[in-house]
Design a protein around this motif. Structure first.
Motif, PDB file in Angstrom:
ATOM      1  N   ASP A 113      -9.890  -2.839   1.050  1.00 20.59           N
ATOM      2  CA  ASP A 113     -10.533  -2.660  -0.255  1.00 20.59           C
ATOM      3  C   ASP A 113     -10.257  -3.870  -1.144  1.00 20.59           C
ATOM      4  N   HIS A 114     -11.228  -4.166  -2.025  1.00 22.25           N
ATOM      5  CA  HIS A 114     -11.093  -5.304  -2.939  1.00 22.25           C
ATOM      6  C   HIS A 114      -9.782  -5.267  -3.709  1.00 22.25           C
ATOM      7  N   ALA A 115      -9.376  -4.070  -4.152  1.00 26.23           N
ATOM      8  CA  ALA A 115      -8.174  -3.973  -4.981  1.00 26.23           C
ATOM      9  C   ALA A 115      -6.919  -4.333  -4.190  1.00 26.23           C
ATOM     10  N   VAL A 116      -6.911  -4.067  -2.888  1.00 22.31           N
ATOM     11  CA  VAL A 116      -5.778  -4.477  -2.048  1.00 22.31           C
ATOM     12  C   VAL A 116      -5.780  -5.988  -1.880  1.00 22.31           C
ATOM     13  N   ALA A 117      -6.960  -6.554  -1.629  1.00 18.51           N
ATOM     14  CA  ALA A 117      -7.063  -8.009  -1.466  1.00 18.51           C
ATOM     15  C   ALA A 117      -6.619  -8.747  -2.725  1.00 18.51           C
ATOM     16  N   ALA A 118      -6.740  -8.093  -3.890  1.00 16.33           N
ATOM     17  CA  ALA A 118      -6.366  -8.737  -5.164  1.00 16.33           C
ATOM     18  C   ALA A 118      -4.872  -8.680  -5.445  1.00 16.33           C
ATOM     19  N   LEU A 119      -4.105  -7.882  -4.702  1.00 24.48           N
ATOM     20  CA  LEU A 119      -2.664  -7.776  -4.948  1.00 24.48           C
ATOM     21  C   LEU A 119      -1.961  -9.095  -4.653  1.00 24.48           C
ATOM     22  N   SER A 120      -0.987  -9.412  -5.470  1.00 31.45           N
ATOM     23  CA  SER A 120      -0.147 -10.577  -5.175  1.00 31.45           C
ATOM     24  C   SER A 120       0.911 -10.219  -4.141  1.00 31.45           C
ATOM     25  N   VAL A 121       1.391  -8.992  -4.191  1.00 32.17           N
ATOM     26  CA  VAL A 121       2.418  -8.530  -3.253  1.00 32.17           C
ATOM     27  C   VAL A 121       2.412  -7.003  -3.279  1.00 32.17           C
ATOM     28  N   GLY A 122       2.761  -6.392  -2.158  1.00 31.06           N
ATOM     29  CA  GLY A 122       2.760  -4.940  -2.103  1.00 31.06           C
ATOM     30  C   GLY A 122       3.815  -4.396  -1.169  1.00 31.06           C
ATOM     31  N   VAL A 123       3.909  -3.070  -1.178  1.00 30.11           N
ATOM     32  CA  VAL A 123       4.805  -2.330  -0.290  1.00 30.11           C
ATOM     33  C   VAL A 123       3.943  -1.459   0.599  1.00 30.11           C
ATOM     34  N   THR A 124       4.285  -1.400   1.893  1.00 24.97           N
ATOM     35  CA  THR A 124       3.450  -0.644   2.819  1.00 24.97           C
ATOM     36  C   THR A 124       4.287  -0.100   3.962  1.00 24.97           C
ATOM     37  N   GLY A 125       3.660   0.719   4.802  1.00 27.85           N
ATOM     38  CA  GLY A 125       4.355   1.217   5.975  1.00 27.85           C
ATOM     39  C   GLY A 125       4.692   0.087   6.934  1.00 27.85           C
ATOM     40  N   ALA A 126       5.743   0.291   7.739  1.00 26.55           N
ATOM     41  CA  ALA A 126       6.225  -0.767   8.624  1.00 26.55           C
ATOM     42  C   ALA A 126       5.791  -0.592  10.068  1.00 26.55           C
ATOM     43  N   ASN A 127       4.915   0.374  10.331  1.00 22.41           N
ATOM     44  CA  ASN A 127       4.536   0.711  11.702  1.00 22.41           C
ATOM     45  C   ASN A 127       5.769   1.030  12.545  1.00 22.41           C
ATOM     46  N   GLN A 128       6.700   1.649  11.888  1.00 12.66           N
ATOM     47  CA  GLN A 128       7.960   2.047  12.521  1.00 12.66           C
ATOM     48  C   GLN A 128       8.443   3.303  11.804  1.00 12.66           C
ATOM     49  N   ALA A 129       8.828   4.307  12.565  1.00 15.13           N
ATOM     50  CA  ALA A 129       9.238   5.568  11.963  1.00 15.13           C
ATOM     51  C   ALA A 129      10.361   5.368  10.977  1.00 15.13           C
ATOM     52  N   ASP A 130      10.204   5.960   9.774  1.00 15.42           N
ATOM     53  CA  ASP A 130      11.223   5.958   8.725  1.00 15.42           C
ATOM     54  C   ASP A 130      11.504   4.567   8.167  1.00 15.42           C
ATOM     55  N   TYR A 131      10.487   3.674   8.205  1.00 14.07           N
ATOM     56  CA  TYR A 131      10.651   2.343   7.617  1.00 14.07           C
ATOM     57  C   TYR A 131       9.395   1.965   6.825  1.00 14.07           C
ATOM     58  N   HIS A 132       9.618   1.285   5.694  1.00 11.34           N
ATOM     59  CA  HIS A 132       8.553   0.654   4.938  1.00 11.34           C
ATOM     60  C   HIS A 132       8.864  -0.824   4.782  1.00 11.34           C
ATOM     61  N   THR A 133       7.812  -1.589   4.466  1.00 16.33           N
ATOM     62  CA  THR A 133       7.960  -3.032   4.353  1.00 16.33           C
ATOM     63  C   THR A 133       7.688  -3.488   2.930  1.00 16.33           C
ATOM     64  N   LYS A 134       8.631  -4.256   2.376  1.00 16.99           N
ATOM     65  CA  LYS A 134       8.470  -4.870   1.052  1.00 16.99           C
ATOM     66  C   LYS A 134       7.992  -6.310   1.212  1.00 16.99           C
ATOM     67  N   ASN A 135       7.535  -6.885   0.088  1.00 18.51           N
ATOM     68  CA  ASN A 135       7.142  -8.296   0.036  1.00 18.51           C
ATOM     69  C   ASN A 135       5.976  -8.617   0.972  1.00 18.51           C
ATOM     70  N   VAL A 136       5.008  -7.692   1.053  1.00 13.32           N
ATOM     71  CA  VAL A 136       3.834  -7.911   1.889  1.00 13.32           C
ATOM     72  C   VAL A 136       2.748  -8.581   1.044  1.00 13.32           C
ATOM     73  N   VAL A 137       2.297  -9.753   1.461  1.00 15.72           N
ATOM     74  CA  VAL A 137       1.304 -10.524   0.720  1.00 15.72           C
ATOM     75  C   VAL A 137      -0.025 -10.505   1.471  1.00 15.72           C
ATOM     76  N   PRO A 138      -1.080  -9.928   0.868  1.00 17.16           N
ATOM     77  CA  PRO A 138      -2.393  -9.956   1.509  1.00 17.16           C
ATOM     78  C   PRO A 138      -2.853 -11.386   1.742  1.00 17.16           C
ATOM     79  N   GLY A 139      -3.348 -11.663   2.927  1.00 14.87           N
ATOM     80  CA  GLY A 139      -3.797 -13.003   3.273  1.00 14.87           C
ATOM     81  C   GLY A 139      -2.709 -13.839   3.909  1.00 14.87           C
ATOM     82  N   ARG A 140      -1.446 -13.524   3.624  1.00 15.64           N
ATOM     83  CA  ARG A 140      -0.340 -14.221   4.269  1.00 15.64           C
ATOM     84  C   ARG A 140       0.239 -13.390   5.417  1.00 15.64           C
ATOM     85  N   ASP A 141       0.481 -12.110   5.129  1.00 16.01           N
ATOM     86  CA  ASP A 141       1.152 -11.256   6.120  1.00 16.01           C
ATOM     87  C   ASP A 141       0.179 -10.375   6.902  1.00 16.01           C
ATOM     88  N   PHE A 142      -1.044 -10.270   6.449  1.00 14.65           N
ATOM     89  CA  PHE A 142      -2.128  -9.671   7.237  1.00 14.65           C
ATOM     90  C   PHE A 142      -3.416 -10.354   6.799  1.00 14.65           C
TER      91      PHE A 142
END
Length: 579
Positions: A349-378
């Motif tokens: 979504d456009h609003a996700v692409a506009a984020l400078s940094v976000g927090v999201t799931g880590a594709n690992q049970a019981d873990y989340h990922t900080k410092n996720v930058v759209p365009g850099r980390d995905f």
């Protein structure tokens, strides 16, 4: 009609299960009675109003050139399987098996049956255009019927279907119905707005929805203050948000242990962040493909917009097994980092692409990922990457630079350009001028008859009861003798009743031997537009009292001229609806 001879079972108590004014008042005023969840019987007053609405609709359909027919509510399931809508409707469709083992459905609408007939009867372009309609019951097995007749399992609908040879002719048929709808709602006396709408499971290339604005409505209209843009929530477009800028360099992604924390609210509480900083990763299945859709934590995915991004193909949320296979984690911990190579398509979504940094799931049970930058980390670019508007509009959004506003409403009608979705699947074709077999271009046009009735009550009521527009009121005039046992009063009321009846006015004479206060309470509750009160004091002075339901006070009128005064009031009220 005499009150003593008509069934009007008014009640004082508000029904416990009635949540909105129209449901409460339709029960209290004796218009309807519940038979079972989502099914109602219309009693005399309610049926009179419903018939009036149907007549207005019928007159405007006929005026627009549509032809009335009647098709069965009981329809072979095979027709719906041919178009794929048997699966689209899912458990909402009422299905039943006959004694021979054949499956049938109770029609929630009638595209399939009308197209079935068109396939048999239309052969040449010389027969086109043609528009057929019906007014009949429809059936939908609502999971949670509510709001009285606004969301019921059985309801009355006018549905029309046009068949045309080319796009220009289809547009003419579409606009004829569009304009007819405007006249219907104007004549019924209900305020309405017209908005752009998604076609949903109906399919097609364009649609407009007619909505009655009121707080009890389940639909949301999104619009700009200048009126240049209006759409329902499913259709409402939003401007892309401005790209956020970070304060300083953002560290590399960091996985954080978040045991038993799966929801957005729980993650925000655990990591001391905000939903607007979260990236939700939703896994969808579409045919044999698996998709990942990214939206911000404080936004909701718009399924209709997603369907449009996918070229009109609907996608469903993937099951737990598919999610775990694709992400490597249980539900609640999916994230976009490294996911693009595991899915057929990554939709951002456009609003996700506009984020400078976000927090999201880590594709690992019981873990989340900080410092996720759209365009850099995905990725935001690539063969299987789509950045698009796939969310619902919210407060603070803009469209073409203008702030979007929101109001609730009740959908009372919708018109669709269906194109060839049904005609191709069901063989509704014709030979064109060159002898080429060509599928008909179709339009579809629906009006909720019951919804018009409920919407009018939602718009026009006060603490005492309903305030009907005169065009759909069960009666135009109510004559109320205060003391029915007084011969002079009873005879005066009878005289005016006969005069108005002979003039073609729909009159209800309250000839019950009850106290005046009880009669007045019932009069306000059932909401008949004009009341003529015949009281001892007024009659002694040679007068009766005439009062509009919308007015606080009544006016004294000479008995001899009372019928003429009422006739002039009726004409005035009807003229106001035509302005």
């Amino acid at each position: 009609m005499r009150y003593s001879q008509i069934l009007v079972p008014t009640v004082k108590e508000v029904p416990a299960d009635a949540e909105i004014p129209s449901h409460q008042l339709m029960i209290r005023a004796g218009l309807i009675r519940k038979v079972a969840s989502g099914t109602y019987t219309y009693l005399p007053l309610g049926w009179r109003t419903l018939r009036k609405i149907m007549q207005i609709v019928r007159e405007e359909m006929d005026r627009a050139g549509a032809q009335e027919i009647m098709v069965p509510c009981l329809q072979p399931r095979e027709l719906w399987q041919q178009t794929g809508r048997d699966a689209d409707y899912g458990e909402t469709m009422c299905r039943l098996q006959d004694r021979h083992g054949r499956w049938n459905v109770l029609g929630p609408t009638a595209e399939e049956v009308f197209t079935f007939h068109a396939s048999a009867e239309i052969n040449s372009y010389k027969q086109l255009p043609i528009n057929l309609y019906q007014i009949s019951p429809k059936f939908r097995d609502e999971f949670r019927p509510r709001f009285g007749v606004l969301r019921s399992r059985e309801f009355m609908m006018k549905d029309a279907y046009s068949f045309d040879a080319d796009e220009e002719s289809l547009h003419e048929s579409y606009m004829a119905m569009y304009n007819a709808y405007c006249r219907v709602f104007q004549r019924c006396g209900v305020e309405y707005v017209i908005v752009e709408a998604e076609t949903g499971e109906m399919g097609g290339s364009g649609s407009h929805q007619f909505t009655v604005p009121c707080e009890s409505g389940e639909d949301t209209t999104v619009y700009t203050e200048d009126g240049a843009y209006a759409a329902n929530l499913e259709k409402a477009a939003v401007d892309p948000l401005a790209k956020q800028t970070a304060d300083g360099e953002i560290p590399t992604p960091e996985n954080v242990h978040t045991p038993n924390v799966g929801t957005i609210e729980a993650v925000c509480g655990f990591l001391k962040t905000q939903p607007a900083e979260m990236i939700k990763t939703l896994i969808y299945a579409c045919d044999d493909d698996v998709l990942a859709v990214l939206i911000r934590g404080d936004h909701e995915l718009n399924p209709e917009k997603l369907t449009q991004v996918l070229g009109g193909v609907a996608a469903d949320l993937a099951d737990e097994a598919t999610i775990e296979k694709v992400t490597g984690a249980k539900v609640g911990f999916a994230g976009p980092v490294g996911l693009a190579d595991r899915v057929s398509k990554l939709i951002v979504d456009h609003a996700v692409a506009a984020l400078s940094v976000g927090v999201t799931g880590a594709n690992q049970a019981d873990y989340h990922t900080k410092n996720v930058v759209p365009g850099r980390d995905f990725p935001l670019e690539g063969d299987n990457i789509v950045v698009a508007d796939v969310r619902n509009a919210v407060q603070g959004d803009t469209y073409q630079g203008k702030p979007l506003l929101f109001k609730r409403g009740i959908e009372v009608g919708q018109v669709f350009k269906l194109g060839t979705k049904y005609s191709r699947k069901l063989g509704a074709t014709f030979l064109d001028e060159n002898g080429v077999d060509t599928p008909c271009l179709m339009g579809c046009y629906g009006i909720g008859i019951n919804r018009i009735m409920a919407s009018a009550i939602e718009l026009y009521h006060d603490k005492n009861g309903i305030v009907w527009p005169i065009s759909i009121a069960p009666f135009e005039v109510l004559i109320t003798p205060v003391n029915q046992d007084d011969e002079t009063i009873a005879q005066t009321a009878e005289t005016i009743y006969n005069q108005l009846t002979e003039a073609g006015v729909e009159v209800l004479l309250d000839d019950r031997s009850l106290r005046g206060g009880v009669k007045f309470k019932d009069a306000d509750l059932i909401g008949i537009p004009i009341r003529v009160t015949v009281g001892k004091k007024s009659v002694a002075e040679g007068n009766v009292e005439v009062k509009l339901r919308t007015d606080k006070d009544s006016a004294k009128t000479p008995i001899e001229g009372a019928a003429q005064t009422v006739l002039e009031l009726i004409q005035s009220l009807k003229s106001n609806l035509e302005k």
